[in-house]
Design a protein around this motif. Structure first.
Motif, short mmCIF file in Angstrom:
data_model
loop_
_atom_site.label_atom_id
_atom_site.label_comp_id
_atom_site.label_asym_id
_atom_site.label_seq_id
_atom_site.Cartn_x
_atom_site.Cartn_y
_atom_site.Cartn_z
N ALA A 161 36.97 72.05 38.16
CA ALA A 161 36.09 73.16 38.78
C ALA A 161 36.62 74.60 38.54
CB ALA A 161 35.64 72.84 40.26
N PRO A 162 35.98 75.31 38.49
CA PRO A 162 36.37 76.87 38.49
C PRO A 162 36.72 77.45 39.98
CG PRO A 162 34.07 77.15 38.04
CD PRO A 162 34.46 75.38 38.04
N SER A 163 37.41 78.48 40.01
CA SER A 163 37.43 79.01 41.32
C SER A 163 36.54 80.01 41.51
CB SER A 163 39.01 79.71 41.38
OG SER A 163 38.91 80.31 42.48
N MET A 164 35.80 79.87 42.58
CA MET A 164 34.72 80.97 42.68
C MET A 164 34.59 81.50 44.05
SD MET A 164 31.87 78.14 41.22
CE MET A 164 30.34 79.12 40.68
N PHE A 186 39.18 84.05 32.27
CA PHE A 186 39.31 82.96 31.31
C PHE A 186 40.69 82.30 31.20
CE2 PHE A 186 35.71 85.54 30.20
CZ PHE A 186 34.55 84.73 30.19
N GLN A 187 40.80 81.16 30.55
CA GLN A 187 42.01 80.35 30.42
C GLN A 187 42.97 81.10 29.84
OE1 GLN A 187 42.37 77.07 31.83
NE2 GLN A 187 44.75 77.74 31.69
N GLU A 239 23.84 83.74 26.96
CA GLU A 239 25.34 84.29 26.78
C GLU A 239 25.79 84.16 28.05
OE1 GLU A 239 24.45 88.01 24.93
OE2 GLU A 239 24.22 87.16 23.00
N LEU A 240 25.31 84.55 29.28
CA LEU A 240 25.90 84.67 30.70
C LEU A 240 26.22 83.12 30.90
CD1 LEU A 240 26.82 85.92 33.36
CD2 LEU A 240 24.39 85.82 33.93
N GLY A 241 25.27 82.22 30.82
CA GLY A 241 25.66 80.94 31.01
C GLY A 241 26.78 80.29 30.31
N LYS A 242 27.00 80.70 29.09
CA LYS A 242 28.18 80.27 28.07
C LYS A 242 29.41 80.90 28.79
CE LYS A 242 25.54 79.90 23.95
NZ LYS A 242 25.43 80.37 22.53
N LEU A 243 29.42 82.19 29.16
CA LEU A 243 30.58 82.93 29.83
C LEU A 243 31.06 82.20 31.08
CD1 LEU A 243 29.98 86.77 29.19
CD2 LEU A 243 31.62 85.08 28.11
N GLU A 244 30.00 81.70 31.88
CA GLU A 244 30.20 81.30 33.24
C GLU A 244 30.90 79.77 33.07
OE1 GLU A 244 27.00 83.46 35.97
OE2 GLU A 244 26.56 81.67 35.08
N ALA A 245 30.21 79.11 32.07
CA ALA A 245 30.72 77.64 31.53
C ALA A 245 31.94 77.63 31.20
CB ALA A 245 29.62 77.20 30.76
N LYS A 246 32.73 78.76 30.99
CA LYS A 246 34.08 78.77 30.32
C LYS A 246 35.05 79.38 31.30
CE LYS A 246 33.38 81.07 26.42
NZ LYS A 246 33.49 81.92 25.19
#
Length: 291
Positions: free
Chosen positions: A174-177, A236-237, A110-117
């Motif tokens: 790429a997301p801003s991290m 998120f977007q 679930e954490l991976g899915k959130l980070e992926a979005k």
């Protein structure tokens, strides 16, 4: 059908502990149950008993029943061997595509899915290097130190799950991290000098990416809002966000705008007190130079 095999070498739960289905993971249970049912139907269709089948694939009868009953997550080699023995023409092997999506714990998935979005990811870590920044060796050593310890099988499963999350760096766009790490864990030579140096080099590599901001919180600094634990913010977007702070709201994920503002304020204060990105990379370079 008679098979000559050294049954003393058949794999049991003592050999492969872990890989158990999380009872709270409904999706995982559905996938593993379906795969197990198909394995059982194909085995029975060719007239093989569970004990006989287990002998051929190298597993004990009890393990065969648990996999077929949806109680255990089959490994890829089990499915490949079963496909060969049952002459399934690749259909059983293909089930790995579904199994591998649920082999990691539900919380990690679930954490991976959130980070992926997420379009923006902000993390403050006080005791370790953030999981998204860990090298495989660093992650493994940290997990080996867990008490009670993971089984060897679970250890590899958890390390693989953590590293799988790092695919976020390969996203396009790429997301801003943003990462803030405390000085103390950067000085801790986890895994020995070589592994520690590789971890610092990884931080420098990631910190120089155009979409990543990496900051170090020096030990010689005033008190700040992160002293009571980890903070993570995902945006998120669509304008929504998820936050978590070990020191607020019992550490649970939050989405309420009022609560999110509190977490954002704490994270913003931490970033303001940390070294600048340029100073932080220079700090890490100096650590490397000390060895």
């Amino acid at each position: 059908m008679t098979v000559e095999t050294d049954t003393s070498r058949l794999k049991s739960e003592m050999d492969e502990p872990g890989w158990e289905v999380d009872p709270d993971d409904e999706w995982g249970i559905a996938v593993i149950t379906t795969v197990g049912r198909q394995l059982k139907l194909r085995r029975e269709a060719v007239g093989m008993r569970a004990a006989e089948f287990g002998t051929v694939v190298g597993y004990g009868e009890d393990m065969v029943y648990k996999i077929e009953g949806g109680k255990r997550i089959p490994r890829q080699e089990y499915l490949d061997r079963a496909d060969e023995v049952l002459e399934a023409g690749g259909l059983i092997s293909a089930a790995w595509e579904d199994v591998k999506r649920v082999r990691y714990p539900k919380k990690v998935r679930e954490l991976g899915k959130l980070e992926a979005k997420a379009v923006e990811i902000g993390v403050y870590e006080c005791n370790i290097v953030a999981g998204l920044l860990q090298t495989p060796e660093h992650a493994r050593v940290l997990m080996e130190a867990r008490q009670p310890p993971y089984s060897p099988d679970d250890l590899e499963r958890m390390v693989a799950a953590r590293l799988a999350r790092q695919s976020v760096f390969e996203r396009d766009p790429a997301p801003s991290m943003h990462f803030v790490l405390e000085e103390a864990p950067l000085r801790r030579q986890v895994g020995g000098t070589m592994a520690w140096r590789q971890q610092l080099e990884r931080l420098l590599e990631v910190g120089r990416l155009h979409n990543v901001t990496l900051q170090v919180m020096p030990t010689n600094t005033d008190a700040h809002p992160g002293l009571d634990g980890r903070i993570e913010l995902l945006k998120f977007q669509d304008g929504t966000a998820v936050g978590r702070s070990d020191g607020a709201f019992n550490g649970r994920p939050i989405t309420d705008p009022k609560q999110l503002r509190i977490v954002e304020l704490r994270y913003g204060t931490i970033r303001a007190q940390a070294l600048s990105p340029r100073e932080s990379l220079a700090f890490i370079e100096n650590l490397l130079g000390e060895t």
